[in-house]
Design a protein around this motif. Sequence first.
Motif, short mmCIF file in Angstrom:
data_model
loop_
_atom_site.label_atom_id
_atom_site.label_comp_id
_atom_site.label_asym_id
_atom_site.label_seq_id
_atom_site.Cartn_x
_atom_site.Cartn_y
_atom_site.Cartn_z
N UNK A 8 64.75 129.54 -27.76
CA UNK A 8 65.65 129.95 -28.52
C UNK A 8 66.06 128.79 -29.20
N UNK A 9 64.47 127.38 -28.47
CA UNK A 9 64.41 126.95 -29.92
C UNK A 9 62.93 127.07 -30.82
N UNK A 10 63.30 127.68 -32.08
CA UNK A 10 62.01 127.84 -32.33
C UNK A 10 60.83 127.02 -32.32
N UNK A 11 59.69 127.11 -31.86
CA UNK A 11 59.17 126.90 -31.69
C UNK A 11 58.33 126.54 -32.98
N UNK A 12 58.71 126.25 -34.51
CA UNK A 12 58.23 125.00 -35.61
C UNK A 12 59.11 124.16 -35.41
N UNK A 13 59.62 124.00 -34.54
CA UNK A 13 60.92 122.66 -34.51
C UNK A 13 60.42 121.64 -33.38
N UNK A 14 59.86 122.52 -32.57
CA UNK A 14 58.66 121.47 -31.60
C UNK A 14 57.39 121.10 -31.91
N UNK A 15 57.37 122.06 -32.75
CA UNK A 15 56.19 121.34 -33.53
C UNK A 15 56.29 119.97 -34.72
N UNK A 16 57.00 119.97 -35.22
CA UNK A 16 58.00 119.25 -35.28
C UNK A 16 57.98 118.00 -35.65
N UNK A 17 58.35 118.45 -33.97
CA UNK A 17 58.55 117.01 -33.02
C UNK A 17 57.26 116.34 -32.74
N UNK A 18 56.28 117.06 -32.29
CA UNK A 18 55.17 116.08 -32.54
C UNK A 18 54.70 115.63 -33.82
N UNK A 19 54.38 115.77 -34.31
CA UNK A 19 54.39 116.00 -35.58
C UNK A 19 54.85 114.22 -36.05
N UNK A 20 56.20 114.30 -35.71
CA UNK A 20 57.00 113.40 -36.14
C UNK A 20 56.40 111.96 -35.63
N UNK A 21 56.13 112.31 -34.07
CA UNK A 21 56.17 111.47 -32.29
C UNK A 21 54.73 111.17 -33.21
N UNK A 22 53.84 111.78 -33.41
CA UNK A 22 52.06 111.98 -33.69
C UNK A 22 52.45 110.37 -34.96
N UNK A 41 42.64 105.79 -35.83
CA UNK A 41 43.74 106.79 -35.61
C UNK A 41 42.73 107.79 -34.61
N UNK A 42 41.51 108.17 -34.71
CA UNK A 42 41.24 109.31 -33.92
C UNK A 42 41.57 108.91 -31.93
N UNK A 43 41.64 108.05 -31.39
CA UNK A 43 42.45 107.89 -30.40
C UNK A 43 43.56 107.55 -30.18
N UNK A 44 44.49 107.18 -31.45
CA UNK A 44 46.22 107.26 -31.27
C UNK A 44 46.45 108.12 -30.73
N UNK A 91 46.94 110.58 -27.66
CA UNK A 91 47.49 110.01 -27.04
C UNK A 91 48.89 110.64 -27.41
N UNK A 92 48.95 110.39 -28.78
CA UNK A 92 50.14 111.07 -28.65
C UNK A 92 50.56 112.61 -29.58
N UNK A 93 49.41 113.14 -28.97
CA UNK A 93 49.33 114.55 -29.62
C UNK A 93 49.29 115.52 -28.02
N UNK A 94 49.36 114.56 -27.28
CA UNK A 94 49.67 115.14 -25.59
C UNK A 94 50.61 114.56 -25.02
N UNK A 95 51.80 113.66 -25.49
CA UNK A 95 52.14 113.51 -25.51
C UNK A 95 54.32 114.05 -25.29
N UNK A 96 54.22 113.87 -23.93
CA UNK A 96 56.09 115.20 -23.85
C UNK A 96 56.55 114.49 -23.64
N UNK A 97 56.75 113.22 -23.39
CA UNK A 97 58.23 111.98 -23.76
C UNK A 97 58.97 112.59 -22.68
N UNK A 98 58.58 113.19 -21.73
CA UNK A 98 59.23 113.71 -20.77
C UNK A 98 60.12 112.72 -19.76
N UNK A 99 60.13 110.93 -19.89
CA UNK A 99 60.89 109.76 -19.69
C UNK A 99 61.72 110.07 -20.29
#
Lengths: 288, 314
Positions: free
Chosen positions: A77-91, A212-215, A218-226
């Motif tokens: 129900x949340x479009x995949x593009x939204x998840x992608x945007x969230x990830x890209x924003x955080x990264x 940048x590679x390391x960051x 790190x951020x790409x794998x971030x689930x933000x679960x907490x």
Amino acid sequence: MAIRIRKKRLSRSTGGDLVIFFFLSLGAAFMALPMVYTVSQAFKPLNELWLFPPQFFVRNPTLDNFNDLLVLMGKSWVPITRYLFNSLFIVGFGMAGNVVTGSLAAYALAKHVFPGRKAIEQIIVLSLMFTPTVTSIPTYMLMSRLNLINTYWAVVIPNWSWTLGLYLMRNFMGAMIHDSLLEAARIDGASELRIYAQIAMPIVKPAWLTMIILAFQRLWGETGALFIYREELKTLPYALSQVATGGIARAGVSAAIALIMMAVPVIVFVINQSKIVETMGTSGMGGE
Amino acid sequence: MSSVVSRRRMVSPGIEYRESLWARMKKSWRSYAFVGPFLFLFTVFTVVPVILSIVLSFTYFNMLEFPKWIGWANYIRLFLADEVFLIAVKNTLLFAAITGPVSYMMCFIFAWFINELQPKVRAFLTLLFYAPSISGSAYTIWQFIFSQDTYGYINAHLLNLNIVDKPIGWLIEPKYMMTIVIIVTLWMSLGTSFLAFIAGLQGISSTLYEAGAIDGIKNRWQELWYLTLPAMRPYLMFGAIMAITGSFNAAGNIQALTGPNPTDYATWTVMQHLNDYGTVRYEMGYASAISVVLFFVMVGSQRLVQRMLHRIGN
């Protein structure tokens, strides 16, 4: 460039070169296993994933797993593009902040003398050795006090003080930038900010590309679960991991996900690494 | 002219003039402005939480009630009453003593070899060697290879060739577990320091080697010891800290291989023990005490390595 340098270096024996080459090829084949395996798995049809005895390589490659993934994601129900945007924003913001705060501080720590510098460096090195697990609760309490729970910033801002990145930068700045160069710029009347941006940063380009590679990783794998509980703010790795927990029937889809999750950092890595090689080829700058 | 002089004093005060601390600090405002943003966030998100958790290590804190001061009780319990912790310490020391130095040397040796190659080959090999670190779940391939059922790659082939008659519990039998965990860890160890070493090696100027050749450097080993290693010292220090924290903090990958309840605690590490108390049992005071102990062990190792690194090139 490197070829020219190599020819000049006399301290190389052919025998030694051969031994090194042999070692490297052996190691490379062994290290490449996970990439080959991930790619191979992603294109296996479901029956090949459960063959006995298991096969390493795919026999009849198919795109079924990717199609299944698309169908599954289309139902969410949340479009995949939204998840992608969230990830890209955080990264994106996380990475930019890492490099800016880290390199500014690294420049001053490596190239300035000021009261408290030694103490700050000591604390930074010590902090690297403290387990981050136990600091997550105070961070959570602070974020909730600041009303930042359920925002991207709860994940992004703590990342801006990435100690490891700063320490890496600081060591590169110290080793690669000559004081005489900075002195010359100061005598010419350049401001410190300008020296940092136009002299120091270009010289340590390999350092911040590495950072940048390391960051990114790190951020790409971030689930933000907490910190993030609202579904529409969650990240791509989170969404994909939810799909993958569907059990044995989802084995094919999981394999496709693993490939996607690996491909993105690999692409970033390749672009960055080629830029590092480029810089080293063209600039004649070097440390003492 | 006077502005130039004052600018130079700003950067290196106290060398030309003896001034009061406050005067020197005021002159250094630019340096503080550079360090400021990082230092502020670092204080808020690292220094304060670390201090809080050191304080918590002297309390009983279950995350529901307010922490209760209990003095050294957590530490006494750790060393005198917690047998599993002592097993974890033994495992962690063994694990760190092998994976720390070996992964450190692997990072440097492979970076050094790769650096000898042409740029295109170098970029390609860097990617291959870094591959296990780049895909976050690379160790899943080892679960597949060592899986204890008949579908495990090794077991399946051993059975197929009639070498064994029933599958071997690679990841559940204590006599194999630690070895496998160490092998997989080493295989994944070409990470952060490997990249730092590669970037560092490429930053050493060729004039250094040209001058070295004139000074009578004969082979690559002399070159390594007298030129490359001393020039790499800052990066080596960085790599040492990575090796120490990596090997003492190991938990996640080990747990992924041998599960949350390894047989006989054969691969139970201090960090797993800490996570167990911190995130499963919610005994934050006790977990904090573990992290403080771990911290001192790591600082001690770092001091030791630092001293060894100062001998390089002499």
